[in-house]
Design a protein around this motif. Structure first.
Motif, PDB file in Angstrom:
ATOM      1  N   UNK A   1       0.892  -1.241  -0.011  1.00 40.12           N
ATOM      2  CA  UNK A   1      -0.061  -0.051   0.092  1.00 40.12           C
ATOM      3  C   UNK A   1       0.982   1.211   0.065  1.00 40.12           C
ATOM      4  N   UNK A   2       1.911   1.249   0.801  1.00 36.02           N
ATOM      5  CA  UNK A   2       2.643   2.347   1.108  1.00 36.02           C
ATOM      6  C   UNK A   2       3.461   2.697  -0.464  1.00 36.02           C
ATOM      7  N   UNK A   3       4.169   1.437  -1.136  1.00 39.47           N
ATOM      8  CA  UNK A   3       4.560   1.691  -2.303  1.00 39.47           C
ATOM      9  C   UNK A   3       3.598   2.257  -3.386  1.00 39.47           C
ATOM     10  N   UNK A   4       2.306   1.934  -3.320  1.00 47.67           N
ATOM     11  CA  UNK A   4       1.657   2.430  -4.244  1.00 47.67           C
ATOM     12  C   UNK A   4       0.901   3.941  -3.988  1.00 47.67           C
ATOM     13  N   UNK A   5       1.008   4.045  -2.654  1.00 45.17           N
ATOM     14  CA  UNK A   5       0.361   5.503  -2.385  1.00 45.17           C
ATOM     15  C   UNK A   5       1.228   6.551  -2.637  1.00 45.17           C
ATOM     16  N   UNK A   6       2.612   6.286  -2.668  1.00 43.97           N
ATOM     17  CA  UNK A   6       3.434   7.524  -2.492  1.00 43.97           C
ATOM     18  C   UNK A   6       3.941   7.525  -4.093  1.00 43.97           C
ATOM     19  N   UNK A   7       4.449   9.009  -4.526  1.00 40.95           N
ATOM     20  CA  UNK A   7       4.626   8.876  -6.047  1.00 40.95           C
ATOM     21  C   UNK A   7       6.121   8.765  -6.305  1.00 40.95           C
ATOM     22  N   UNK A   8       6.675   9.566  -6.890  1.00 38.45           N
ATOM     23  CA  UNK A   8       8.046   9.317  -7.568  1.00 38.45           C
ATOM     24  C   UNK A   8       9.015   8.437  -6.971  1.00 38.45           C
ATOM     25  N   UNK A   9       9.621   9.093  -5.875  1.00 35.93           N
ATOM     26  CA  UNK A   9      10.899   8.431  -5.260  1.00 35.93           C
ATOM     27  C   UNK A   9      10.463   7.067  -5.040  1.00 35.93           C
ATOM     28  N   UNK A  10       9.196   6.937  -4.452  1.00 35.30           N
ATOM     29  CA  UNK A  10       8.623   5.250  -4.153  1.00 35.30           C
ATOM     30  C   UNK A  10       9.005   4.441  -5.532  1.00 35.30           C
ATOM     31  N   UNK A  11       8.513   5.113  -6.378  1.00 39.47           N
ATOM     32  CA  UNK A  11       8.811   4.412  -7.789  1.00 39.47           C
ATOM     33  C   UNK A  11      10.269   3.902  -8.107  1.00 39.47           C
ATOM     34  N   UNK A  12      11.228   4.876  -7.913  1.00 35.34           N
ATOM     35  CA  UNK A  12      12.448   4.517  -7.967  1.00 35.34           C
ATOM     36  C   UNK A  12      12.966   3.487  -6.931  1.00 35.34           C
ATOM     37  N   UNK A  13      12.564   3.419  -5.740  1.00 38.32           N
ATOM     38  CA  UNK A  13      12.754   2.398  -4.662  1.00 38.32           C
ATOM     39  C   UNK A  13      12.205   1.507  -5.182  1.00 38.32           C
ATOM     40  N   UNK A  14      11.141   1.071  -5.711  1.00 44.71           N
ATOM     41  CA  UNK A  14      10.467  -0.027  -6.292  1.00 44.71           C
ATOM     42  C   UNK A  14      11.302  -0.706  -7.237  1.00 44.71           C
ATOM     43  N   UNK A  15      11.869   0.284  -8.186  1.00 42.76           N
ATOM     44  CA  UNK A  15      13.067  -0.206  -9.156  1.00 42.76           C
ATOM     45  C   UNK A  15      13.908  -0.947  -8.649  1.00 42.76           C
ATOM     46  N   UNK A  16      14.698  -0.287  -7.720  1.00 45.35           N
ATOM     47  CA  UNK A  16      15.813  -0.648  -7.013  1.00 45.35           C
ATOM     48  C   UNK A  16      15.356  -2.109  -6.297  1.00 45.35           C
ATOM     49  N   UNK A  17      14.312  -2.123  -5.443  1.00 49.30           N
ATOM     50  CA  UNK A  17      14.044  -3.445  -4.999  1.00 49.30           C
ATOM     51  C   UNK A  17      13.902  -4.546  -6.014  1.00 49.30           C
ATOM     52  N   UNK A  18      13.042  -4.195  -6.903  1.00 48.14           N
ATOM     53  CA  UNK A  18      12.791  -5.095  -8.174  1.00 48.14           C
ATOM     54  C   UNK A  18      14.075  -5.602  -8.535  1.00 48.14           C
ATOM     55  N   UNK A  19      15.264  -4.809  -8.830  1.00 46.16           N
ATOM     56  CA  UNK A  19      16.616  -5.302  -9.372  1.00 46.16           C
ATOM     57  C   UNK A  19      16.999  -6.143  -8.334  1.00 46.16           C
TER      58      UNK A  19
END
Length: 503
Positions: A110-128
């Motif tokens: 929920x937190x990942x989806x809720x917050x915008x840009x920087x979390x997207x970057x975090x998500x991509x880093x986590x994905x890698x």
């Protein structure tokens, strides 16, 4: 017939098994992914990552990657976290607050989806990071498959050696007619020891980048300045360090092999002797070996199996591993004996000897179950986070092999071998023995795979080929050794009692 002849059919069969096994093992290493791109393709083809963006891919795997972390949150802290995060998650979690296990994954995403840009970057880093994690798991798979098969056959042979030593010390009257069968099986011990030791050295010296079987051997894991520093492993580094670990392994393997060599030598010398001096030597040596065995067997099980999950420990583990391979050992003695009987050898082995072996198979199967249940029930009931991760991982990700092993190693032998008449019927014992050996192979699979390949397990080419290779090698070495000496130890003091053993 006193001397055994290795039939050309069986020899050819064993060579074919080894050849097919080697090809399969080679293919397993060759087809393992080499980089993150290959992992993405693999996940897409498996239907894991095909329709996911980075955030959803992380979400799909979050509970799996962090299995320990997820379970380390106790019920109270989960509730506290939920109350702190209520603003973010009320809409999603209002039904789930009662179930702490569900809270964490939901609230992470929920937190990942809720917050915008920087979390997207975090998500991509986590994905890698997640892809790298999966890459390590998939590269580990052929290594882990090889390791499971190698240690299984090695320990089955060690179990036969221990069983032989117990017969010597107990001065048992029923078993001397089976001594040469046991000695034949233990001929695999030196060969298995060398291969196993080479695998341990490969793990410790990082000869191959794809080998990550033992997390605590990773470079930098005990160095506080490194990103992969692990405090718990650093605290254990006085014991879990490569030089000490490999020296212990060398001592264990050399000790077992020395006993095997000298006890066989004395047993053969007793055939030609005029008194019982070699028999008495063996009696003393076997008593000493059993003391050495019981200590080294426990430490070996911590070093070679439990340390694959270095955060987890169980005080019962040494006994549990012992129970698993001693059942397999007695079963192997029974199957080899039945094979030799069917070919017209071992004329003095009668149904009473077979019945006794089957009783040991039955008894040790119950003993294994008792230890399996004791370990599981106490950890489950105490519900201590750092202990339950072990079983949570296995029940969630390895449900079929985890509970399948209990059916194959307890329910099946119990139903078949509880019947006295069945313990004397060859085909029943061959069927029961095959299931028991497969079941205990799966037991070792369950002990080793979750810590090395996590949720990326499946029984594929690597697993089957590894078993075929070591089975072929085992058959070849054991039946070659059986041709080297008469199948009856003539001058054993208890040989006449053993020949006429009936009840």
């Amino acid at each position: 017939i006193d001397m055994y002849t290795f039939s050309s059919k069986l020899k050819t069969f064993s060579l074919i098994l080894m050849a097919v096994g080697l090809l399969g093992i080679g293919y397993g290493f060759y087809s393992a992914p080499k980089d993150i791109q290959a992992v993405e393709k693999f996940l897409a083809s498996e239907g894991h990552g095909s329709n996911h963006g980075p955030a959803q891919a992380v979400e799909a795997h979050a509970p799996v990657i962090e299995a320990p972390a997820a379970t380390e949150v106790s019920h109270d802290t989960a509730k506290v976290e939920t109350s702190n995060e209520v603003a973010h998650t009320e809409t999603v979690v209002n039904d789930s607050i009662a179930a702490p296990a569900v809270v964490e994954p939901v609230h992470a995403t929920t937190v990942t989806h809720a917050v915008g840009g920087e979390h997207k970057v975090n998500a991509e880093a986590e994905h890698t990071e997640h892809l790298e994690h999966v890459l390590h798991q998939l590269q580990n798979k052929p290594w882990a498959a090889l390791y499971v098969a190698c240690i299984f056959f090695l320990l089955v042979t060690l179990g036969v050696l221990a069983f032989y030593a117990i017969q010597q010390v107990a001065q048992s009257g029923w078993s001397p007619v089976l001594f040469r069968v046991m000695q034949g099986i233990t001929a695999y011990l030196p060969v298995g020891s060398v291969i196993f030791f080479i695998i341990l050295v490969i793990c410790g010296l990082h000869i191959f980048d794809s080998n990550h079987l033992f997390v605590w051997l990773s470079e930098g894991i005990t160095d506080p300045t490194k990103p992969n520093f692990d405090k718990l492993i650093a605290n254990k580094s006085g014991y879990l360090n490569f030089p000490f670990w490999i020296i212990r392994a060398a001592i264990f393997l050399i000790g077992w092999n020395l006993y095997r060599y000298f006890s066989r030598k004395n047993c053969l010398a007793q055939d030609e002797a005029t008194d019982d001096s070699f028999y008495k030597k063996n009696f003393k040596m076997s008593a000493g070996f059993l003391v050495f065995f019981i200590v080294t067997e426990s430490i070996m099980s911590w070093d070679w199996i439990m340390s694959i999950d270095p955060h987890w420990f169980s005080t019962l583990f040494g006994w549990y591993v012992f129970a698993s391979f001693i059942v397999s050992a007695v079963t192997t003695i029974c199957l080899v004996t039945l094979y030799l009987k069917s070919k017209g050898y071992l004329e003095h082995v009668n149904t009473s000897h077979i019945h006794d072996l089957a009783k040991f198979m039955f008894g040790f199967s119950v003993f294994w179950t008792y230890l399996w249940f004791s370990q599981f029930m106490l950890i489950w009931y105490a519900d201590i986070p750092e202990e339950i991760t072990y079983f949570v991982t296995r029940i969630q990700l390895y449900n079929l092999p985890f509970f399948g092993a209990v059916v194959m190693n307890f329910v099946f032998p119990l139903l078949i071998l509880i019947n006295t008449d069945f313990k004397r019927i060859s085909w029943v014992l061959v069927m029961a023995g095959t299931v028991i050996l497969l079941g205990h192979y799966i037991d070792f699979f369950n002990m080793i795979m979750p810590g090395t390949v996590g949720d990326q397990w499946f029984i594929g080419v690597s697993e089957i080929a590894s078993v075929l290779f070591f089975l072929g090698l085992f058959i070849y070495v054991v039946f070659t050794a059986l041709t080297k000496a008469p199948l009856l130890p003539k001058r054993n003091p208890f040989i006449e009692e053993s020949k006429h053993f009936h009840y």
